[in-house]
Design an enzyme around this catalytic site. Structure first.
Site, short mmCIF file in Angstrom:
data_model
loop_
_atom_site.label_atom_id
_atom_site.label_comp_id
_atom_site.label_asym_id
_atom_site.label_seq_id
_atom_site.Cartn_x
_atom_site.Cartn_y
_atom_site.Cartn_z
N SER A 161 0.72 15.67 37.59
CA SER A 161 1.16 14.29 37.36
C SER A 161 2.25 14.17 36.31
O SER A 161 2.92 13.15 36.23
CB SER A 161 -0.04 13.41 36.95
N ASP A 183 -0.78 5.93 29.09
CA ASP A 183 -2.14 5.62 29.51
C ASP A 183 -3.09 6.63 28.88
O ASP A 183 -2.74 7.29 27.90
CB ASP A 183 -2.25 5.59 31.04
N HIS A 226 -1.21 10.26 29.95
CA HIS A 226 0.21 10.56 30.15
C HIS A 226 1.11 9.92 29.08
O HIS A 226 0.81 8.83 28.58
CB HIS A 226 0.65 10.07 31.53
#
Length: 374
Positions: A38, A339, A342
């Site tokens: 991600s 978040d 990340h």
């Protein structure tokens, strides 16, 4: 399945040609191919209906041009975008599955104003195969494994060779950048399944990780890759999610030590591979050292908040993920984390610049810039 992929690849040429030729006009390398999790995904997971590891909804993308979510796990651009921009591209190459999906929805008959020569350029500027939730190990996550990402690239290379000729493609790939950003999810999964692992269990995991990384790099090398830009395992024990789970609110040092051990192994692995594989060159960017440095001296990057997430809920704004109903900070440029896991666009921008042409503390044995120019 292979036949369907080949047909979609053929159509992908026609869909992306014009944009690709423009994007590569000022590029310092022919192409950039991205693999990982991600931290590098620019929208592949949007095309996985079964995956919950998605970022195709607000507040994600609030600072991206147009203010819309793109599948990036951030408020805006991510590190691979800034590295690509430094190399002369407009941003990261597009998500591979987005090109495949667009191609599959188009007619098999090419538009008349799009020549095959222009269409061939679509392949030669790169693609992003990264998938949020994936890892180096096939057992990590339930998204697009690293093995599958490399298989997608192999399909792409086959089509390129058909269109452009094997010799030309071999030359192109040897000059392109192959960026890998992976390993954090493997460490997370291992830690979640082994709360108090003994030294034998840790050693077995370490050996499996390094052996698998070795196999992936050799496969890419055999497919034509020569220039590897590696982003190592971050200081994952200090992410807001893990802080929120500790009464003290401090980092999980056991997980940080695991990440450090893996990074030591990755460094030795690439050093050995560069001696073993002719013409191979590499640059390792230390996400671990960067995050550690920013937590200690956040003002170096214009940051202020390094413990709490900008978007989320609960303690440290990290006991819940970033969803449309979440709390979202106003000054996102001051936060290290977007978040629960990340970084923000601001952090990614600083990282991209440092990894591209920064000091040896953060990128070695050469910078990405030096890798590009090699």
């Amino acid at each position: 399945m292979a036949v369907q992929r080949a047909a979609a690849l053929h159509l992908m040429l026609l869909v992306a040609a014009a944009a690709a030729s423009v994007a590569a006009a000022g590029a310092k390398v022919p192409a950039m191919y991205v693999f990982g999790d991600s931290t590098a995904d620019v929208g592949n997971n949007d095309y996985l209906p079964w995956s919950i590891a998605r970022a195709d909804f607000p507040h994600n993308g609030v600072d991206f041009p147009g203010g819309k979510p793109t599948g990036r796990f951030s408020n805006g651009l991510i590190g691979v975008d800034f590295i690509a921009i430094a190399m002369g591209f407009s941003r990261s190459p597009p998500a591979y599955l987005s090109l495949m999906a667009t191609a599959a929805n188009r007619s098999s008959e090419a538009p008349r104003n799009m020549t095959m020569a222009a269409a061939a350029a679509a392949y030669t500027t790169g693609a992003n195969f990264a998938s949020g939730g994936s890892g180096l190990l096939d057992s990590t996550g339930s998204t697009i494994s690293m093995t599958q990402q490399i298989e997608y690239f192999s399909d792409l290379k086959d089509e390129m060779s058909t269109r452009l000729g094997a010799a030309r493609v071999s030359d192109l790939l040897s000059k392109s950048i192959f960026l890998i950003s992976a390993g954090a999810n493997d460490a997370f999964d291992f830690f979640s399944q082994n709360k108090s692992p003994d030294s034998t269990t840790i050693q077995q995991f370490y050996e499996a990780m390094i052996s698998t990384y070795d196999s992936h790099v050799k496969t890419l090398y055999n497919l034509g890759a020569r220039k590897f830009a590696v982003i190592n395992v971050p200081l994952i024990g200090c992410c807001p999610y893990l802080r929120s789970r500790k009464p003290s609110g401090e980092c999980v040092e056991q997980l940080n030590q695991l990440a450090k051990s893996l990074n030591d192994g990755i460094r030795v692995l690439f050093s050995n591979l560069s001696l073993e594989m002719q013409s191979m060159k590499y640059s390792i960017s230390s996400a671990y050292e960067l995050v550690s440095s920013l937590i200690k001296t956040p003002h170096a990057a214009g940051l202020e908040e390094v413990k709490s997430a900008c978007c989320g809920g609960g303690r440290f704004n990290a006991q819940r993920g970033c969803i449309p109903s979440s709390n979202c900070c106003n000054d996102r440029s001051k936060y290290l984390f977007w978040d629960l896991l990340h970084p923000t666009q601001a952090t990614y921008k600083f990282a991209g610049l440092v990894f591209y042409d920064g000091p040896a503390q953060f990128v070695s044995p050469i910078s990405i810039k030096q890798l590009v120019e090699a």
